[in-house]
Design a protein around this motif. Structure first.
Motif, PDB file in Angstrom:
ATOM      1  N   MET B   1       0.847  -1.208   0.000  1.00  0.00           N
ATOM      2  CA  MET B   1       0.000   0.000   0.000  1.00  0.00           C
ATOM      3  C   MET B   1       0.882   1.258   0.000  1.00  0.00           C
ATOM      4  SD  MET B   1      -1.962   1.631   3.028  1.00  0.00           S
ATOM      5  CE  MET B   1      -2.097   0.064   3.869  1.00  0.00           C
ATOM      6  N   SER B   2       0.450   2.186  -0.765  1.00  0.00           N
ATOM      7  CA  SER B   2       1.259   3.416  -0.808  1.00  0.00           C
ATOM      8  C   SER B   2       1.108   4.182   0.490  1.00  0.00           C
ATOM      9  CB  SER B   2       0.794   4.292  -1.979  1.00  0.00           C
ATOM     10  OG  SER B   2      -0.369   4.990  -1.623  1.00  0.00           O
ATOM     11  N   LYS B   3       2.236   4.654   0.986  1.00  0.00           N
ATOM     12  CA  LYS B   3       2.206   5.447   2.215  1.00  0.00           C
ATOM     13  C   LYS B   3       2.008   6.924   1.897  1.00  0.00           C
ATOM     14  CE  LYS B   3       3.425   2.408   5.541  1.00  0.00           C
ATOM     15  NZ  LYS B   3       3.083   2.325   6.956  1.00  0.00           N
ATOM     16  N   GLU B   4       1.892   7.211   0.618  1.00  0.00           N
ATOM     17  CA  GLU B   4       1.732   8.605   0.219  1.00  0.00           C
ATOM     18  C   GLU B   4       0.325   9.094   0.532  1.00  0.00           C
ATOM     19  OE1 GLU B   4       3.879  10.913  -1.562  1.00  0.00           O
ATOM     20  OE2 GLU B   4       5.342   9.567  -0.642  1.00  0.00           O
ATOM     21  N   LEU B   5       0.261  10.308   1.013  1.00  0.00           N
ATOM     22  CA  LEU B   5      -1.048  10.898   1.265  1.00  0.00           C
ATOM     23  C   LEU B   5      -1.525  11.638   0.028  1.00  0.00           C
ATOM     24  CD1 LEU B   5      -0.587  12.415   4.842  1.00  0.00           C
ATOM     25  CD2 LEU B   5      -1.740  10.305   4.226  1.00  0.00           C
ATOM     26  N   THR B   6      -2.823  11.618  -0.163  1.00  0.00           N
ATOM     27  CA  THR B   6      -3.373  12.414  -1.252  1.00  0.00           C
ATOM     28  C   THR B   6      -3.393  13.880  -0.845  1.00  0.00           C
ATOM     29  OG1 THR B   6      -5.635  12.270  -0.458  1.00  0.00           O
ATOM     30  CG2 THR B   6      -4.851  10.470  -1.849  1.00  0.00           C
ATOM     31  N   LYS B   7      -3.705  14.721  -1.798  1.00  0.00           N
ATOM     32  CA  LYS B   7      -3.731  16.165  -1.543  1.00  0.00           C
ATOM     33  C   LYS B   7      -4.650  16.505  -0.379  1.00  0.00           C
ATOM     34  CE  LYS B   7      -2.604  18.827  -5.704  1.00  0.00           C
ATOM     35  NZ  LYS B   7      -3.172  19.495  -6.904  1.00  0.00           N
ATOM     36  N   ILE B   8      -5.839  15.959  -0.448  1.00  0.00           N
ATOM     37  CA  ILE B   8      -6.827  16.300   0.575  1.00  0.00           C
ATOM     38  C   ILE B   8      -6.426  15.711   1.922  1.00  0.00           C
ATOM     39  CG2 ILE B   8      -9.212  15.932   1.269  1.00  0.00           C
ATOM     40  CD1 ILE B   8      -9.946  16.136  -1.683  1.00  0.00           C
ATOM     41  N   GLN B   9      -5.926  14.482   1.894  1.00  0.00           N
ATOM     42  CA  GLN B   9      -5.469  13.872   3.140  1.00  0.00           C
ATOM     43  C   GLN B   9      -4.344  14.696   3.755  1.00  0.00           C
ATOM     44  OE1 GLN B   9      -4.437   9.944   1.891  1.00  0.00           O
ATOM     45  NE2 GLN B   9      -6.578   9.269   1.722  1.00  0.00           N
ATOM     46  N   LYS B  10      -3.471  15.196   2.892  1.00  0.00           N
ATOM     47  CA  LYS B  10      -2.376  16.024   3.384  1.00  0.00           C
ATOM     48  C   LYS B  10      -2.921  17.298   4.032  1.00  0.00           C
ATOM     49  CE  LYS B  10       1.489  15.438   1.014  1.00  0.00           C
ATOM     50  NZ  LYS B  10       2.382  15.563  -0.166  1.00  0.00           N
ATOM     51  N   LYS B  11      -3.919  17.885   3.376  1.00  0.00           N
ATOM     52  CA  LYS B  11      -4.518  19.105   3.922  1.00  0.00           C
ATOM     53  C   LYS B  11      -5.153  18.843   5.283  1.00  0.00           C
ATOM     54  CE  LYS B  11      -5.512  22.424   0.316  1.00  0.00           C
ATOM     55  NZ  LYS B  11      -6.556  23.283  -0.306  1.00  0.00           N
ATOM     56  N   ILE B  12      -5.824  17.715   5.380  1.00  0.00           N
ATOM     57  CA  ILE B  12      -6.466  17.372   6.648  1.00  0.00           C
ATOM     58  C   ILE B  12      -5.418  17.113   7.722  1.00  0.00           C
ATOM     59  CG2 ILE B  12      -7.839  15.602   7.817  1.00  0.00           C
ATOM     60  CD1 ILE B  12      -9.614  15.482   5.396  1.00  0.00           C
ATOM     61  N   LEU B  13      -4.349  16.404   7.357  1.00  0.00           N
ATOM     62  CA  LEU B  13      -3.292  16.143   8.329  1.00  0.00           C
ATOM     63  C   LEU B  13      -2.647  17.451   8.781  1.00  0.00           C
ATOM     64  CD1 LEU B  13      -1.569  14.173   9.902  1.00  0.00           C
ATOM     65  CD2 LEU B  13      -0.040  13.983   7.945  1.00  0.00           C
ATOM     66  N   GLU B  14      -2.452  18.356   7.835  1.00  0.00           N
ATOM     67  CA  GLU B  14      -1.892  19.661   8.200  1.00  0.00           C
ATOM     68  C   GLU B  14      -2.807  20.395   9.172  1.00  0.00           C
ATOM     69  OE1 GLU B  14      -1.047  21.871   4.641  1.00  0.00           O
ATOM     70  OE2 GLU B  14       0.554  20.485   4.051  1.00  0.00           O
ATOM     71  N   TYR B  15      -4.086  20.277   8.919  1.00  0.00           N
ATOM     72  CA  TYR B  15      -5.056  20.899   9.828  1.00  0.00           C
ATOM     73  C   TYR B  15      -4.963  20.277  11.220  1.00  0.00           C
ATOM     74  CZ  TYR B  15      -9.597  22.088  11.859  1.00  0.00           C
ATOM     75  OH  TYR B  15     -10.585  22.524  12.694  1.00  0.00           O
ATOM     76  N   LEU B  16      -4.827  18.954  11.242  1.00  0.00           N
ATOM     77  CA  LEU B  16      -4.709  18.267  12.532  1.00  0.00           C
ATOM     78  C   LEU B  16      -3.462  18.742  13.277  1.00  0.00           C
ATOM     79  CD1 LEU B  16      -5.631  14.574  11.609  1.00  0.00           C
ATOM     80  CD2 LEU B  16      -7.096  16.357  12.576  1.00  0.00           C
ATOM     81  N   ILE B  17      -2.336  18.768  12.559  1.00  0.00           N
ATOM     82  CA  ILE B  17      -1.086  19.197  13.190  1.00  0.00           C
ATOM     83  C   ILE B  17      -1.219  20.628  13.686  1.00  0.00           C
ATOM     84  CG2 ILE B  17       1.345  19.720  12.738  1.00  0.00           C
ATOM     85  CD1 ILE B  17       1.384  17.378  10.798  1.00  0.00           C
ATOM     86  N   ASP B  18      -1.818  21.455  12.846  1.00  0.00           N
ATOM     87  CA  ASP B  18      -1.966  22.861  13.213  1.00  0.00           C
ATOM     88  C   ASP B  18      -2.793  23.003  14.482  1.00  0.00           C
ATOM     89  OD1 ASP B  18      -1.382  25.597  12.413  1.00  0.00           O
ATOM     90  OD2 ASP B  18      -3.553  25.808  12.240  1.00  0.00           O
ATOM     91  N   GLN B  19      -3.863  22.251  14.559  1.00  0.00           N
ATOM     92  CA  GLN B  19      -4.724  22.332  15.734  1.00  0.00           C
ATOM     93  C   GLN B  19      -4.023  21.758  16.967  1.00  0.00           C
ATOM     94  OE1 GLN B  19      -8.165  23.580  15.944  1.00  0.00           O
ATOM     95  NE2 GLN B  19      -7.251  24.611  14.205  1.00  0.00           N
ATOM     96  N   ILE B  20      -3.405  20.600  16.794  1.00  0.00           N
ATOM     97  CA  ILE B  20      -2.806  19.924  17.939  1.00  0.00           C
ATOM     98  C   ILE B  20      -1.604  20.706  18.453  1.00  0.00           C
ATOM     99  CG2 ILE B  20      -1.601  17.849  18.679  1.00  0.00           C
ATOM    100  CD1 ILE B  20      -3.384  16.276  16.743  1.00  0.00           C
ATOM    101  N   LYS B  21      -0.749  21.106  17.526  1.00  0.00           N
ATOM    102  CA  LYS B  21       0.459  21.797  17.964  1.00  0.00           C
ATOM    103  C   LYS B  21       0.192  23.257  18.277  1.00  0.00           C
ATOM    104  CE  LYS B  21       2.874  18.127  17.361  1.00  0.00           C
ATOM    105  NZ  LYS B  21       3.055  17.248  18.514  1.00  0.00           N
TER     106      LYS B  21
END
Lengths: 208, 208
Positions: B1-21
């Motif tokens: 399975m590819s470990k690469e995130l899609t564009k939207i997944q990346k955006k969501i992860l960035e949002y998560l990091i932004d909120q958490i950190k």
DNA sequence: TATTATACCATACAAATGTATGGTATTTAT
DNA sequence: ATAAATACCATACATTTGTATGGTATAATA
């Protein structure tokens, strides 16, 4: 109305502060109840109501984990300082907290990390001074060039870490101290953690 | 399975990091859905599932706001540096971010606070050096002796704040610079905020 | 003494939250 | 061309969570 908190209310407020500042996330009623051994969330609920009434917290209704601290003065949170470290003149690490400092809210402690106070000016070439607080994270693998806190013969040192082919070197910032080469001579050698940051409170002036 | 995130997944992860950190608290599904304009929490839910499957986050089931980041390398979060300040040689503050630094996860920003990079060695007597990041909180009233960031004639300075009977004094740490007396001569005088802390990353060595 | 605040308990309920399932449309491999 | 992944939607449901209410017991206070 008295603005004084009762013993239990104070304990609960301390728990809130600890969770919010330390963990970064306010606890739920259930978590708080569980922490104090209450069988019921309503008990916590009523305590929070009392604490809120006295003006120490503010709650956004209907939202989970949204307790806000309203203590304008409480921008600093007490944190235990576990010991003192120095380079050059190693000091023993104490098993219990030797002191408590007021760590600002900006400094969130990563899980399991701890604080050590730097003693002496032997790290001044690394711009770390007497009284500065180093934040040590024991959960990270040291990389070359990073500052680590290491145990050597029951004493703690702060030095730069370098992993060579066959050995580990602990390099002092001050050229007067020669690098410590780790080999079989140091059976008790142990990396306590890496220094992830230095914090210096601007509150009080330190002696130069 | 590819470990690469899609564009939207990346955006969501960035949002998560932004909120958490940044905010210190993971968002709920509803909050995340709302932020991205989704009408349904299930959409976010499935994205999180995909991101978790690829190993970027870990979720404690059944608990609210319990997304954990599993990126070992991501212990540093990009943060905007809004400008540069110095004492003695005032520099203009730029309206937009001049740079981005990697702030460690231990440094949680209080609401509305911001970062400024210190330029030059004019604060070295206060043990603040070139390249250090000062954390400025604009929501606190300055007290005597605290470091403040102040605007004087469209330039920013870092100095100690002293409120006297009839005037305000901004005192330099370096005795070569005489105190600035604030009176009617400075109509544009403004306290930007107080310096609540100094952070210095231990990652890279700075030039002395 | 009567009253109030404190410190717990239990129960009930609405809203928030996480989860499961099924569906549609589009894109990306195989 | 077929299959798989992606990116959304809608609905349903069990827990979690916050809240409200009522009760008991004790200590402090008027």
């Amino acid at each position: 109305m008295s603005k004084e908190l009762t013993k239990i209310q104070k304990k609960i407020l301390e728990y809130l502060i600890d969770q919010i500042k330390g963990k970064g996330i306010p606890p739920t009623l259930a978590e708080t109840a569980n922490h104090f051994g209450y069988r019921n969330r309503a008990t916590v609920q009523q305590h929070l109501k009392a604490i809120e009434k006295k003006g120490y917290i503010k709650k956004n209704p209907k939202l989970s984990r949204w307790i806000e601290l309203t203590l304008e003065d409480k921008f600093f949170v007490p944190r235990a300082v576990l010991g003192e470290v120095a380079a050059g003149n190693p000091l023993t690490i104490y098993p219990d907290a030797i002191d408590t400092i007021e760590l600002p809210t900006i400094a969130r402690m990563p899980k399991d990390s701890f604080l050590l106070r730097v003693k002496g000016d032997s790290l001044k070439d690394a711009y770390i001074f007497n009284g500065d607080i180093v934040i040590v994270n024991p959960n990270l693998e040291p990389k070359n060039g990073q500052f680590v806190v290491a145990i050597l013969d029951d004493a703690a040192v702060v030095k730069r870490f370098y992993k060579r082919r066959s050995q580990i070197e602990l390099v002092s910032e001050n050229p007067e101290y020669k690098p410590i080469i780790i080999d079989k001579k140091y059976p008790s050698f142990n990396i306590v953690g890496i220094v992830v940051g230095v914090y210096r409170s601007m509150e009080k002036r330190r002696a130069g």
